[in-house]
Design an enzyme around this catalytic site. Structure first.
Site, PDB file in Angstrom:
ATOM      1  N   GLU A 145      -5.615   2.564   0.453  1.00  0.00           N
ATOM      2  CA  GLU A 145      -5.507   3.623  -0.557  1.00  0.00           C
ATOM      3  C   GLU A 145      -4.654   3.203  -1.756  1.00  0.00           C
ATOM      4  O   GLU A 145      -3.938   4.003  -2.341  1.00  0.00           O
ATOM      5  CB  GLU A 145      -4.944   4.914   0.060  1.00  0.00           C
ATOM      6  CG  GLU A 145      -5.544   5.323   1.374  1.00  0.00           C
ATOM      7  CD  GLU A 145      -7.071   5.321   1.373  1.00  0.00           C
ATOM      8  OE1 GLU A 145      -7.673   5.507   0.301  1.00  0.00           O
ATOM      9  OE2 GLU A 145      -7.652   5.115   2.439  1.00  0.00           O
ATOM     10  N   GLY A 146      -4.733   1.939  -2.107  1.00  0.00           N
ATOM     11  CA  GLY A 146      -3.932   1.395  -3.196  1.00  0.00           C
ATOM     12  C   GLY A 146      -2.752   0.634  -2.642  1.00  0.00           C
ATOM     13  O   GLY A 146      -1.957   1.161  -1.868  1.00  0.00           O
TER      14      GLY A 146
END
Length: 597
Positions: A440-441
């Site tokens: 997620e990043g």
């Protein structure tokens, strides 16, 4: 392999004493979430995770998933465990009653998710992404789309995924190549490939609902032309029943460093039928509902990994006999003392304990804010909750996963040579945990989001609201036994404010200053944020000791752990401050062509 035990007493402390979940739930209208109900649910979840999910963790790592002609088979025991997960009603817990859910608070489900992930990270990921899929559908989907997909996602008979990444683009989603063309019936045909799709194909559920970003043929280039689509593995009739196979296939599964029992897939879309969700060209806006929830979920995975590392380390340190204490024999009936008597082993154990318990309280606090965004009574309290989540989500996600990797490494170190071999489970934990820093990043992406968008991009408003709250609490505790810790935290908050202003001024002349500062700034923010959490928990423990003669040892351990955090963990922030003050110059001094190997 250590035996996972759900830390029920600490859950009770965090939820009921530190955060007063009973008043919180009653205020928001979650009247069924009484103290008795919460205790009963957590007790049953503990039994399920300890007796069903944890025992298949090691065999899942050893067997991994198998791929054959597009089909994925999960390891022994996973299918049965997932069936029991559905039978127990666990997928429905915090979902809307409109679609068959129990309508209980998000924060209660967060605690159960921690148990699942600590017991078996790979297993927890199969239902884990469904929550984001459902949240996105419920917010942006049409009534017909909700009727088609939500009931089966809610009861767990179907699972969901998020399909963003392509082989040539990760974070830079504007480069995507997956195309969507409008069909005569209003649906779309999607063509393209996505990679790194967690739980993208498996044998646990009857259907898999993919949320896919793609570009409609007449849409502009870049992120402004991205739309979001619902693309099921099997087509779905209007009444929600399964129809024929869609043009969705699993091209392969990744051979990974860890989480081997969760299938990470290449998913191909060949004229796959999909449905536009939300507005055309506004796909990223919709997807951020999924991603923000997922980022908090990954922060929770960090806490889970730290908890598992601590449990395995503590059990071993109490049992392993090695040398004598430097202050005298502590185990006169044995040939040596248990290694928990040695200061360096205690340093590692207390690092694990302080990060785990502080991180659990931070995630729980953020989960309570999510409750407010779902059921807040006024626009002002909902806005305040969203603002605080915006600031603290990237901190929690990156800080708690980076420290989780450190804690898993400490787990290996405490066990010594036994930590490096497979039987004890610590090397698996380290392999399984590293992915959390990427999901997620990456840490760097979270750091840029924090300093670039949430702090400087917001002209410091979100940060100032938070630091004002911290300072108010510290000033209220300047004349009691927490005065020393309060004074230390005040000093760090003031330094945090000054260095933020300095970076903003430097970046006005050179934007590389933001990137150069970002990760150190995030870690600094994490250490200070967790210090605030620990100061609040110390106050809660003090008040409990003053008002009760029971469990004095439990509360004293909280105070002792708070002391350790302020003595040995918070001072790490000084190193990050030094790096921030030194700026971007040395980072950017060497021309790219002059790097060599």
């Amino acid at each position: 392999m250590f035996e996972y035990k759900a830390p029920l007493r600490d859950y009770k402390f965090v939820m009921q004493e530190f955060l007063d979940c009973d008043n919180h739930y009653q205020h928001l209208g979650y009247h069924d979430a009484s103290i008795e109900m919460v205790d009963a649910i957590l007790s049953e979840a503990a039994k399920f995770t300890e007796q069903v999910v944890a025992p298949i963790n090691q065999i899942g790592d050893q067997q991994g998933c198998t791929w054959s002609n597009g089909d994925v088979t999960t390891p022994d025991g996973f299918k049965d465990a997932y069936s029991q997960y559905i039978e127990g009603g666990w997928p429905t817990l915090s979902q809307s009653e409109e679609f068959g859910g129990q309508g209980l608070p998000h924060s209660l489900n967060t605690t159960i998710s921690e148990m699942l992930s600590a017991a078996n990270h790979s297993f927890a990921m199969y239902p884990g992404l469904s929550h984001g899929c459902m949240a996105t559908l419920e917010r942006y989907g049409s009534e017909q789309q909700k009727a088609m997909f939500m009931p089966s996602l809610v009861d767990g008979s179907w699972t969901g995924t998020m399909c963003l990444t392509e082989s040539h683009c990760g974070t830079d989603l504007g480069l995507l190549r997956t195309k969507a063309d409008l069909n005569d019936d209003g649906s779309y045909s999607l063509n393209g490939s996505k990679i790194f799709i967690s739980a993208g194909e498996h044998d646990l559920s009857g259907n898999i609902v993919h949320l896919v970003i793609a570009r409609i043929s007449d849409s502009p280039a870049g992120t402004k032309g991205i739309s979001l689509f619902i693309v099921p593995k099997f087509n779905v009739n209007d009444d929600g029943t399964i129809a024929d196979k869609n043009g969705v296939s699993c091209g392969s599964i990744e051979h990974k460093m860890g989480i081997n029992a969760n299938a990470t897939c290449v998913i191909n879309f060949d004229n796959a039928k999909g449905y536009l969700i939300g507005e055309k060209n506004r796909g990223l806006n919709c997807m951020f509902t999924f991603m923000n929830g997922a980022r908090l979920g990954v922060a929770n995975e960090g806490v889970s990994a730290s908890e598992a590392a601590f449990q395995g380390s503590l059990a071993y340190a109490k049992d392993r006999l090695q040398m004598r204490s430097m202050t005298g024999v502590k185990n006169p009936d044995g040939p040596a003392d248990p290694i928990i008597v040695h200061p360096d082993v205690r340093r590692m154990l207390l690092t694990q304990k302080s990060i785990t318990e502080g991180g659990r309280a931070l995630v729980a606090k953020l989960a309570h804010l999510v409750d407010v965004t779902h059921a807040g009574k006024t626009e002002s309290e909902i806005t305040a909750a969203n603002n605080r989540l915006a600031l603290l989500t990237p901190i929690a996600k990156a800080f708690l996963t980076e420290t989780a990797v450190e804690n898993a490494s400490h787990g290996i170190q405490v066990l010594g040579g036994h930590g490096f071999i497979q039987e004890w489970g610590m090397e698996q934990l380290l392999r399984d945990t590293k992915i959390c820093c990427l999901y997620e990043g990456t840490t760097g992406i979270q750091a840029l989001d924090l300093i670039g968008r949430k702090v400087i991009g917001n002209e410091g408003k979100l940060l100032n609201e938070f630091t004002d709250e911290i300072l108010e609490f510290c000033h209220a505790n300047q004349n009691n036994s927490l005065a020393e810790h309060s004074a230390m935290l005040i000093e760090f908050v003031e330094l945090w404010t000054v260095v933020t202003r300095d970076i903003a001024m430097k970046s006005a002349k050179n934007m590389d200053e933001i990137g150069a500062a970002s990760v150190d700034y995030l870690m600094l923010s994490g250490y200070i944020t967790l210090a605030y959490i620990w100061l609040q928990m110390a106050k809660t423990a003090q008040d409990a000791m003053a008002n009760s003669t029971q469990e004095q040892e439990f509360y004293q351990a909280k105070l002792n752990t708070a002391d350790f955090y302020f003595d040995r963990i918070l001072p790490r922030a000084h190193g990050h401050l030094a790096c921030l003050r030194n700026g971007a110059k040395s980072l950017m001094a060497i021309d790219a062509e002059h790097f060599s190997f």
